[in-house]
Write a protein that holds these residues in place. Structure first.
Motif, PDB file in Angstrom:
ATOM      1  N   LEU B  62       0.846  -1.185   0.000  1.00  0.00           N
ATOM      2  CA  LEU B  62       0.000   0.000   0.000  1.00  0.00           C
ATOM      3  C   LEU B  62       0.883   1.236   0.000  1.00  0.00           C
ATOM      4  CD1 LEU B  62      -2.279  -0.837   3.052  1.00  0.00           C
ATOM      5  CD2 LEU B  62      -2.531  -1.616   0.687  1.00  0.00           C
ATOM      6  N   LEU B 107       1.736   9.772  -6.875  1.00  0.00           N
ATOM      7  CA  LEU B 107       0.614   8.836  -6.864  1.00  0.00           C
ATOM      8  C   LEU B 107       0.513   8.121  -8.204  1.00  0.00           C
ATOM      9  CD1 LEU B 107      -2.129  10.937  -5.037  1.00  0.00           C
ATOM     10  CD2 LEU B 107      -0.841   8.990  -4.183  1.00  0.00           C
ATOM     11  N   ALA B 111       1.165   4.070  -8.958  1.00  0.00           N
ATOM     12  CA  ALA B 111       0.002   3.368  -9.505  1.00  0.00           C
ATOM     13  C   ALA B 111       0.346   2.763 -10.866  1.00  0.00           C
ATOM     14  CB  ALA B 111      -1.180   4.327  -9.640  1.00  0.00           C
ATOM     15  N   ALA B 118      -2.883  -0.122  -3.662  1.00  0.00           N
ATOM     16  CA  ALA B 118      -3.898   0.755  -3.108  1.00  0.00           C
ATOM     17  C   ALA B 118      -3.228   1.942  -2.430  1.00  0.00           C
ATOM     18  CB  ALA B 118      -4.745  -0.011  -2.096  1.00  0.00           C
ATOM     19  N   LEU B 119      -4.016   2.970  -2.143  1.00  0.00           N
ATOM     20  CA  LEU B 119      -3.462   4.218  -1.635  1.00  0.00           C
ATOM     21  C   LEU B 119      -4.178   4.702  -0.379  1.00  0.00           C
ATOM     22  CD1 LEU B 119      -3.616   6.047  -5.080  1.00  0.00           C
ATOM     23  CD2 LEU B 119      -1.571   5.054  -4.063  1.00  0.00           C
ATOM     24  N   ILE B 120      -3.397   5.231   0.545  1.00  0.00           N
ATOM     25  CA  ILE B 120      -3.977   5.937   1.679  1.00  0.00           C
ATOM     26  C   ILE B 120      -3.421   7.353   1.656  1.00  0.00           C
ATOM     27  CG2 ILE B 120      -4.143   6.103   4.184  1.00  0.00           C
ATOM     28  CD1 ILE B 120      -3.997   3.152   4.387  1.00  0.00           C
ATOM     29  N   VAL B 121      -4.308   8.308   1.653  1.00  0.00           N
ATOM     30  CA  VAL B 121      -3.884   9.698   1.539  1.00  0.00           C
ATOM     31  C   VAL B 121      -4.299  10.463   2.784  1.00  0.00           C
ATOM     32  CG1 VAL B 121      -4.069  11.800   0.177  1.00  0.00           C
ATOM     33  CG2 VAL B 121      -4.138   9.585  -0.959  1.00  0.00           C
ATOM     34  N   LEU B 134      -7.395  10.616  -7.998  1.00  0.00           N
ATOM     35  CA  LEU B 134      -7.794   9.472  -7.177  1.00  0.00           C
ATOM     36  C   LEU B 134      -9.066   8.835  -7.727  1.00  0.00           C
ATOM     37  CD1 LEU B 134      -7.040  10.894  -3.625  1.00  0.00           C
ATOM     38  CD2 LEU B 134      -5.828   9.088  -4.843  1.00  0.00           C
ATOM     39  N   SER B 141      -8.585   3.534  -3.036  1.00  0.00           N
ATOM     40  CA  SER B 141      -7.905   4.466  -2.144  1.00  0.00           C
ATOM     41  C   SER B 141      -8.815   4.829  -0.982  1.00  0.00           C
ATOM     42  CB  SER B 141      -7.495   5.731  -2.904  1.00  0.00           C
ATOM     43  OG  SER B 141      -8.614   6.311  -3.526  1.00  0.00           O
ATOM     44  N   LEU B 143      -9.152   8.060   1.883  1.00  0.00           N
ATOM     45  CA  LEU B 143      -8.664   9.365   2.289  1.00  0.00           C
ATOM     46  C   LEU B 143      -8.880   9.573   3.780  1.00  0.00           C
ATOM     47  CD1 LEU B 143     -10.080  11.699  -0.491  1.00  0.00           C
ATOM     48  CD2 LEU B 143      -8.473   9.822  -0.643  1.00  0.00           C
ATOM     49  N   LEU B 305      -9.674  -0.307   3.053  1.00  0.00           N
ATOM     50  CA  LEU B 305      -8.925  -0.532   1.831  1.00  0.00           C
ATOM     51  C   LEU B 305      -8.934  -2.008   1.455  1.00  0.00           C
ATOM     52  CD1 LEU B 305      -7.690   1.474   0.104  1.00  0.00           C
ATOM     53  CD2 LEU B 305      -5.566   1.327   1.366  1.00  0.00           C
TER      54      LEU B 305
END
Lengths: 337, 337
Positions: B62, B107, B111, B118-121, B134, B141, B143, B305
């Motif tokens: 991640l 990002l 990606a 997956a992304l955590i912002v 996003l 993702s 947020l 996520l």
DNA sequence: GTGTGTAGTCGAAGCGCTTCGACGGGCGAA
DNA sequence: TTCGCCCGTCGAAGCGCTTCGACTACACAC
């Protein structure tokens, strides 16, 4: 997903030529390179990290182990982490975050699965249990902090011993003869964390050398603990005129406590600290301090790692950054006795 | 390096069987599975992350984007990051650290190269420039924080509006009629960061609803700024008896400033804060506060996520954690007028 | 007895990239 | 001129894993 064969077709060359154009590992004519680059842009090509890692056995990822124990100053760790990420990106690497909690297993895991190419380990202790593993692993690593036996490892840190000495020497030069060190929380010493010990060594050595009367006091990171230490100091060393603080969290409470006890800083008491500059600056009385250059350490650590990874130049086993003292409002020459 | 074919040979099965035994994606007899597991242990096999990612198009990593801007409280961010890493490990994932500085390009890069799944912002702003990206990326993702338009995104945060309300309601219940909010540094509002705004909204709405007289004051994270605000408050609202503080860094200096001005906490002034519990607790006067549950937010973010990644269950667009107020020593009922 | 399913396993075909050896063509040295 | 060499490029062989289809064996239903 657009892949290297798409780029190759679009540019009228073979996939290997695209690869070489990208990596520069074989000469490619200027003209072909430009054509390939144009194709890459037009198609929006991005090499697949996994495929690249598999074929080249290089993941272009570094592991960073961050501490989460009590007694360390969090903003310093954070600033350090950020500078590692930034520096790594300059070398086209990414950073994988590991917590100290994962310990040796975590290190072994990311190493064995080839998830990362190299390791940066923060908050190293004098007798860190991870040392044998780090020596045995065939991945390059850099340690922040010094264990008691750094042989076979690459370590970097502020020279905390010299920092301790520098603070004492400054106070001595200003005429102070009775001084004290207010240090990190006791658990930091119990853990035998290198940097805290070295400050004590430097402090004590310099005090002895200068013939000063001195004492050392670990201190919890709470205002209450700071008050207790302040009172104790006045009781035990009534002639005290100089204090060295190696504990970011209690710098302000400690000074407050002294003032409540009737000692003005710097009028009655000169204070120097070992702490990040922004802590020293943002106090009612800005404090003369030796900075902890966390950003520089992070950058240098990454540079060392890259040197080891690329086999270019030699990475010294030990890098001790010389301390620098910034004079602020908290120190003055001792009033004539 | 020991690979899956080595394990297969050692266990007397085919590589695919080993793979299925590991992933559980097809039934394998108990007996065979045991044999394979023994071989894995004996040989010390670890699947190669890159190969796995390439074949399965899942990297099991991640990305976590951490803020490095001024005005946010660093220990909160750090605690959050640690909880994300810990939670991710429970789901067999690792965490790649990105700085906000890298922005949208960062990002897109992780990606596009399939470096992460997956992304955590963190630190999302009301009108965050990364939102369109996003939404467009085919990576899931989550947020931390709420933009003004969360449609099509998964967001989670403490319900800061309710937190603001809760503080006011508590003060109102204690009989306080004239209150003030001392908030985050001005740049946080200028950036239109969601959480800061929402505290103000909640504070104002609850005050109006209760017929209280109220005012709002952004404040820099320095003791000096705290003193200025304290003086200003006394001048402009002499009848002030309740203060809500949403600014970890100046909580202590602000209370000090009030006391220097002759106002005792909680005797003359009741104070509630929105801040991490450990900040509220470690003050000369422990402060009644709404906690910022950074660890829980991190864990929940990862869980969301994973739900999206595995397509199991639905991930709600908005998750607002209800605030909880802990009563401490800084609040008392207003003295009879 | 034939058909239908399911559990358990195998073989082979990729996943998208790097890299090695090979090859043609040009050039300087002999 | 001829040989060797380097430049620039190509083709093919992997890197170590997952996954798809196929196959066997056996169970159960009809």
């Amino acid at each position: 997903m657009v892949k290297i064969t798409d780029v190759a077709r679009h540019a009228g060359v073979s996939p290997s030529t695209v690869s070489y154009a990208l990596s520069g590992k074989r000469p490619i004519s200027e003209e072909t390179r430009q054509r390939i680059e144009r194709s890459i842009h037009e198609l929006g090509y991005r090499p697949h990290a996994g495929a690249r890692a598999l074929a080249s056995s290089r993941s272009n990822v570094l592991a960073l182990v961050i501490p989460l124990r009590t007694g360390i100053h969090v903003p310093v760790a954070m600033q350090f982490a950020v500078s590692v990420v930034t520096a790594a990106r300059r070398h086209d690497h990414d950073v994988l975050l590991l917590t100290q909690e994962e310990g040796e297993d975590g290190l072994r895991r990311v190493a064995d699965t080839a998830l990362v190419d190299a390791l940066i380990v923060m908050d190293v202790q004098l007798n860190d249990p991870r040392l044998p593993l780090l020596r045995a692993l065939d991945l390059p690593s850099v340690l922040i902090g010094f264990p008691s036996d750094p042989v076979g490892l690459t370590c970097i840190d502020l020279d905390f011993r010299a920092a301790g000495e520098l603070c004492v020497e400054r106070l001595a030069a200003l005429g102070h003869r009775v001084i004290a060190l207010v240090g990190s929380p006791p658990e930091v010493y119990v853990r035998r964390t290198a940097f805290a010990q070295r400050v004590v060594q430097g402090f004590t050595a310099a005090a002895d050398r200068g013939g000063l009367s001195s004492s050392v006091h670990p201190c919890e990171a709470t205002p209450a603990a700071a008050r207790v230490v302040a009172e104790q100091l006045l009781r035990e060393q009534p002639a005290l005129t100089g204090v060295v603080v190696h504990n970011e969290a209690i710098l302000e409470p400690l000074i407050d406590a002294f003032e409540h006890l009737g000692l003005r800083v710097p009028g009655d008491l000169s204070v120097t600290a070992i702490c990040p500059d922004d802590v020293a600056e943002n106090l009612p009385v800005p404090v003369t301090s030796v900075a902890i250059p966390s950003a520089e350490i992070g950058t240098r650590a990454v540079d060392l790692l890259m040197r080891k990874l690329n086999g270019t130049g030699h990475a010294p086993e030990a890098t001790l950054l010389p301390p620098g003292l910034t004079e602020r409002a908290s120190t003055v020459a001792r009033a004539a006795p």
